[in-house]
Design a protein around this motif. Structure first.
Motif, PDB file in Angstrom:
ATOM      1  N   VAL A   1       0.858  -1.177   0.000  1.00  0.00           N
ATOM      2  CA  VAL A   1       0.000   0.000   0.000  1.00  0.00           C
ATOM      3  C   VAL A   1       0.898   1.231   0.000  1.00  0.00           C
ATOM      4  N   VAL A   2       0.719   2.079  -0.991  1.00  0.00           N
ATOM      5  CA  VAL A   2       1.501   3.312  -1.090  1.00  0.00           C
ATOM      6  C   VAL A   2       0.559   4.476  -0.796  1.00  0.00           C
ATOM      7  N   PRO A   3       0.762   5.153   0.323  1.00  0.00           N
ATOM      8  CA  PRO A   3      -0.108   6.292   0.635  1.00  0.00           C
ATOM      9  C   PRO A   3       0.054   7.412  -0.392  1.00  0.00           C
ATOM     10  N   VAL A   4      -1.017   8.117  -0.663  1.00  0.00           N
ATOM     11  CA  VAL A   4      -0.969   9.224  -1.610  1.00  0.00           C
ATOM     12  C   VAL A   4       0.014  10.287  -1.128  1.00  0.00           C
ATOM     13  N   SER A   5       0.155  10.437   0.173  1.00  0.00           N
ATOM     14  CA  SER A   5       1.104  11.422   0.705  1.00  0.00           C
ATOM     15  C   SER A   5       2.538  11.078   0.281  1.00  0.00           C
ATOM     16  N   LEU A   6       2.901   9.804   0.328  1.00  0.00           N
ATOM     17  CA  LEU A   6       4.232   9.381  -0.107  1.00  0.00           C
ATOM     18  C   LEU A   6       4.376   9.540  -1.617  1.00  0.00           C
ATOM     19  N   LEU A   7       3.370   9.123  -2.347  1.00  0.00           N
ATOM     20  CA  LEU A   7       3.396   9.223  -3.796  1.00  0.00           C
ATOM     21  C   LEU A   7       3.539  10.680  -4.247  1.00  0.00           C
ATOM     22  N   SER A   8       2.855  11.573  -3.584  1.00  0.00           N
ATOM     23  CA  SER A   8       2.947  12.982  -3.956  1.00  0.00           C
ATOM     24  C   SER A   8       4.350  13.532  -3.700  1.00  0.00           C
ATOM     25  N   ARG A   9       4.986  13.095  -2.619  1.00  0.00           N
ATOM     26  CA  ARG A   9       6.368  13.529  -2.358  1.00  0.00           C
ATOM     27  C   ARG A   9       7.318  12.986  -3.421  1.00  0.00           C
ATOM     28  N   ILE A  10       7.083  11.765  -3.866  1.00  0.00           N
ATOM     29  CA  ILE A  10       7.952  11.145  -4.876  1.00  0.00           C
ATOM     30  C   ILE A  10       7.883  11.909  -6.191  1.00  0.00           C
ATOM     31  N   VAL A  11       6.691  12.315  -6.594  1.00  0.00           N
ATOM     32  CA  VAL A  11       6.544  13.013  -7.874  1.00  0.00           C
ATOM     33  C   VAL A  11       6.718  14.523  -7.752  1.00  0.00           C
ATOM     34  N   GLY A  12       6.796  15.027  -6.535  1.00  0.00           N
ATOM     35  CA  GLY A  12       7.056  16.449  -6.335  1.00  0.00           C
ATOM     36  C   GLY A  12       5.841  17.347  -6.440  1.00  0.00           C
ATOM     37  N   LEU A  13       4.663  16.803  -6.148  1.00  0.00           N
ATOM     38  CA  LEU A  13       3.438  17.592  -6.130  1.00  0.00           C
ATOM     39  C   LEU A  13       2.782  17.494  -4.773  1.00  0.00           C
ATOM     40  N   ARG A  14       1.933  18.434  -4.477  1.00  0.00           N
ATOM     41  CA  ARG A  14       1.098  18.302  -3.280  1.00  0.00           C
ATOM     42  C   ARG A  14       0.036  17.248  -3.575  1.00  0.00           C
ATOM     43  N   GLU A  15      -0.552  16.698  -2.522  1.00  0.00           N
ATOM     44  CA  GLU A  15      -1.547  15.639  -2.710  1.00  0.00           C
ATOM     45  C   GLU A  15      -2.676  16.090  -3.631  1.00  0.00           C
ATOM     46  N   ARG A  16      -3.160  17.290  -3.430  1.00  0.00           N
ATOM     47  CA  ARG A  16      -4.246  17.812  -4.258  1.00  0.00           C
ATOM     48  C   ARG A  16      -3.799  17.942  -5.717  1.00  0.00           C
ATOM     49  N   GLY A  17      -2.580  18.389  -5.922  1.00  0.00           N
ATOM     50  CA  GLY A  17      -2.056  18.529  -7.278  1.00  0.00           C
ATOM     51  C   GLY A  17      -1.931  17.195  -7.982  1.00  0.00           C
ATOM     52  N   LEU A  18      -1.489  16.174  -7.249  1.00  0.00           N
ATOM     53  CA  LEU A  18      -1.380  14.834  -7.820  1.00  0.00           C
ATOM     54  C   LEU A  18      -2.763  14.288  -8.152  1.00  0.00           C
ATOM     55  N   ARG A  19      -3.694  14.478  -7.250  1.00  0.00           N
ATOM     56  CA  ARG A  19      -5.064  14.018  -7.472  1.00  0.00           C
ATOM     57  C   ARG A  19      -5.662  14.709  -8.699  1.00  0.00           C
ATOM     58  N   ASP A  20      -5.480  16.018  -8.786  1.00  0.00           N
ATOM     59  CA  ASP A  20      -6.000  16.765  -9.930  1.00  0.00           C
ATOM     60  C   ASP A  20      -5.342  16.300 -11.233  1.00  0.00           C
ATOM     61  N   ALA A  21      -4.040  16.048 -11.192  1.00  0.00           N
ATOM     62  CA  ALA A  21      -3.333  15.579 -12.387  1.00  0.00           C
ATOM     63  C   ALA A  21      -3.883  14.223 -12.833  1.00  0.00           C
ATOM     64  N   PHE A  22      -4.116  13.318 -11.878  1.00  0.00           N
ATOM     65  CA  PHE A  22      -4.680  12.009 -12.224  1.00  0.00           C
ATOM     66  C   PHE A  22      -6.059  12.160 -12.846  1.00  0.00           C
ATOM     67  N   TYR A  23      -6.886  13.031 -12.271  1.00  0.00           N
ATOM     68  CA  TYR A  23      -8.220  13.230 -12.832  1.00  0.00           C
ATOM     69  C   TYR A  23      -8.142  13.781 -14.245  1.00  0.00           C
ATOM     70  N   GLN A  24      -7.225  14.690 -14.509  1.00  0.00           N
ATOM     71  CA  GLN A  24      -7.111  15.283 -15.840  1.00  0.00           C
ATOM     72  C   GLN A  24      -6.516  14.308 -16.857  1.00  0.00           C
ATOM     73  N   VAL A  25      -5.578  13.480 -16.421  1.00  0.00           N
ATOM     74  CA  VAL A  25      -4.916  12.556 -17.347  1.00  0.00           C
ATOM     75  C   VAL A  25      -5.663  11.230 -17.458  1.00  0.00           C
ATOM     76  N   ARG A  26      -6.114  10.675 -16.344  1.00  0.00           N
ATOM     77  CA  ARG A  26      -6.730   9.340 -16.327  1.00  0.00           C
ATOM     78  C   ARG A  26      -8.227   9.345 -16.053  1.00  0.00           C
ATOM     79  N   GLY A  27      -8.763  10.469 -15.592  1.00  0.00           N
ATOM     80  CA  GLY A  27     -10.197  10.527 -15.300  1.00  0.00           C
ATOM     81  C   GLY A  27     -10.573   9.848 -13.999  1.00  0.00           C
ATOM     82  N   MET A  28      -9.600   9.626 -13.133  1.00  0.00           N
ATOM     83  CA  MET A  28      -9.836   8.979 -11.835  1.00  0.00           C
ATOM     84  C   MET A  28      -8.730   9.366 -10.870  1.00  0.00           C
ATOM     85  N   SER A  29      -8.975   9.081  -9.596  1.00  0.00           N
ATOM     86  CA  SER A  29      -7.992   9.391  -8.561  1.00  0.00           C
ATOM     87  C   SER A  29      -6.854   8.369  -8.573  1.00  0.00           C
TER      88      SER A  29
END
Length: 82
Positions: A36-64
């Motif tokens: 299980v990879v928490p979104v908080s860790l994933l956001s740090r890995i990619v260099g975005l805030r959690e909200r920014g990562l979530r928004d990027a996923f919605y725009q690119v993949r249409g899901m969280s």
């Protein structure tokens, strides 16, 4: 940013950088499917805030990110059963 724009105004994010962030997140998640990879860790890995990562996923993949990893895991199970 525009000099007259409020400090809290959203800045423009290049769609290409969103795709890169999502691709990096997906690569990390695929390499760690068994944990299980928490979104908080994933956001740090990619260099975005959690909200920014979530928004990027919605725009690119249409899901969280969470929905994406669940769908990838389910597809892996389906593939293993066939």
């Amino acid at each position: 940013m525009n000099a007259g724009a409020p400090a809290f105004a959203r800045r423009h994010v290049d769609p290409g950088s969103r795709r890169k962030a999502v691709a990096l997140a997906e690569a990390y998640l695929r390499a760690h499917m068994d944990v299980v990879v928490p979104v908080s860790l994933l956001s740090r890995i990619v260099g975005l805030r959690e909200r920014g990562l979530r928004d990027a996923f919605y725009q690119v993949r249409g899901m969280s990110p969470k929905r994406w990893i669940v769908s990838e895991r389910l597809q892996g199970v389906r593939d293993a059963l066939t």
